[in-house]
Design a protein around this motif. Structure first.
Motif, mmCIF file in Angstrom:
data_model
loop_
_atom_site.group_PDB
_atom_site.id
_atom_site.type_symbol
_atom_site.label_atom_id
_atom_site.label_comp_id
_atom_site.label_asym_id
_atom_site.label_seq_id
_atom_site.Cartn_x
_atom_site.Cartn_y
_atom_site.Cartn_z
ATOM 1 N N MET A 1 0.852 -1.112 -0.009
ATOM 2 C CA MET A 1 -0.046 -0.019 0.093
ATOM 3 C C MET A 1 0.788 1.311 0.066
ATOM 4 O O MET A 1 1.825 1.381 1.099
ATOM 5 C CB MET A 1 -1.001 0.100 1.343
ATOM 6 C CG MET A 1 -2.033 -1.235 1.144
ATOM 7 S SD MET A 1 -3.162 -0.764 2.454
ATOM 8 C CE MET A 1 -2.335 -0.525 3.888
ATOM 9 N N THR A 2 0.777 2.042 -1.096
ATOM 10 C CA THR A 2 1.367 3.152 -1.116
ATOM 11 C C THR A 2 0.916 4.489 -0.641
ATOM 12 O O THR A 2 0.072 5.076 -0.942
ATOM 13 C CB THR A 2 2.094 3.506 -2.394
ATOM 14 O OG1 THR A 2 0.611 3.523 -3.211
ATOM 15 C CG2 THR A 2 2.697 2.358 -3.215
ATOM 16 N N ALA B 1 -9.451 -3.476 -3.329
ATOM 17 C CA ALA B 1 -8.072 -3.352 -4.353
ATOM 18 C C ALA B 1 -8.063 -1.845 -4.496
ATOM 19 O O ALA B 1 -6.824 -1.233 -4.612
ATOM 20 C CB ALA B 1 -8.212 -4.082 -5.508
ATOM 21 N N SER C 1 -6.801 0.023 -1.589
ATOM 22 C CA SER C 1 -5.651 -0.315 -1.100
ATOM 23 C C SER C 1 -4.379 0.328 -1.748
ATOM 24 O O SER C 1 -3.205 0.180 -1.491
ATOM 25 C CB SER C 1 -5.457 -1.908 -0.702
ATOM 26 O OG SER C 1 -5.533 -2.413 -1.940
ATOM 27 N N HIS C 2 -4.603 0.628 -3.002
ATOM 28 C CA HIS C 2 -3.691 1.137 -4.087
ATOM 29 C C HIS C 2 -3.670 2.859 -4.050
ATOM 30 O O HIS C 2 -2.966 3.063 -5.078
ATOM 31 C CB HIS C 2 -3.858 0.324 -5.420
ATOM 32 C CG HIS C 2 -3.550 -1.015 -5.340
ATOM 33 N ND1 HIS C 2 -4.665 -1.958 -5.325
ATOM 34 C CD2 HIS C 2 -2.411 -1.526 -5.069
ATOM 35 C CE1 HIS C 2 -3.830 -3.092 -5.099
ATOM 36 N NE2 HIS C 2 -2.728 -2.923 -5.080
#
Length: 95
Positions: free
Chosen positions: A1-2, A46, A49-50
């Motif tokens: 995770m960024t 998703a 989380s990105h």
């Protein structure tokens, strides 16, 4: 995770999505749109989380999930929690 680990909105939404996914998986009987709901919940998880998700995309996912499970009263509280967590990301701009 960024860069999303520090955003409490992301953590809260992921928890709400996980809860709804668990309840959907445990739901007995046939639900015609179960697969569609589960796939959209996975896509929603998703997405958040990105990185910072787009509010319009979050709301589109919510509509698809609600359409798939909205009539199942056993999922109403978990679905409401997902909606509330999406609301924390802000309103769509009025056009």
């Amino acid at each position: 995770m960024t860069g999303v680990g520090s955003d409490p909105r992301v953590r809260e939404l992921r928890v709400a999505v996980a809860r709804l996914r668990r309840q959907l998986a445990l739901l007995p009987g046939e639900l015609p749109d179960r697969t569609a709901a589960d796939e959209e919940l996975a896509a929603l998880d998703a997405m958040v989380s990105h990185g910072a998700p787009e509010v319009a995309r979050l709301r589109r996912s919510l509509l698809l999930i609600a359409g798939a499970v909205g009539s199942v009263s056993a999922l109403a509280a978990a679905l409401s929690e997902v909606r509330e967590r999406i609301d924390h990301f802000g309103e769509l701009p009025r056009g």
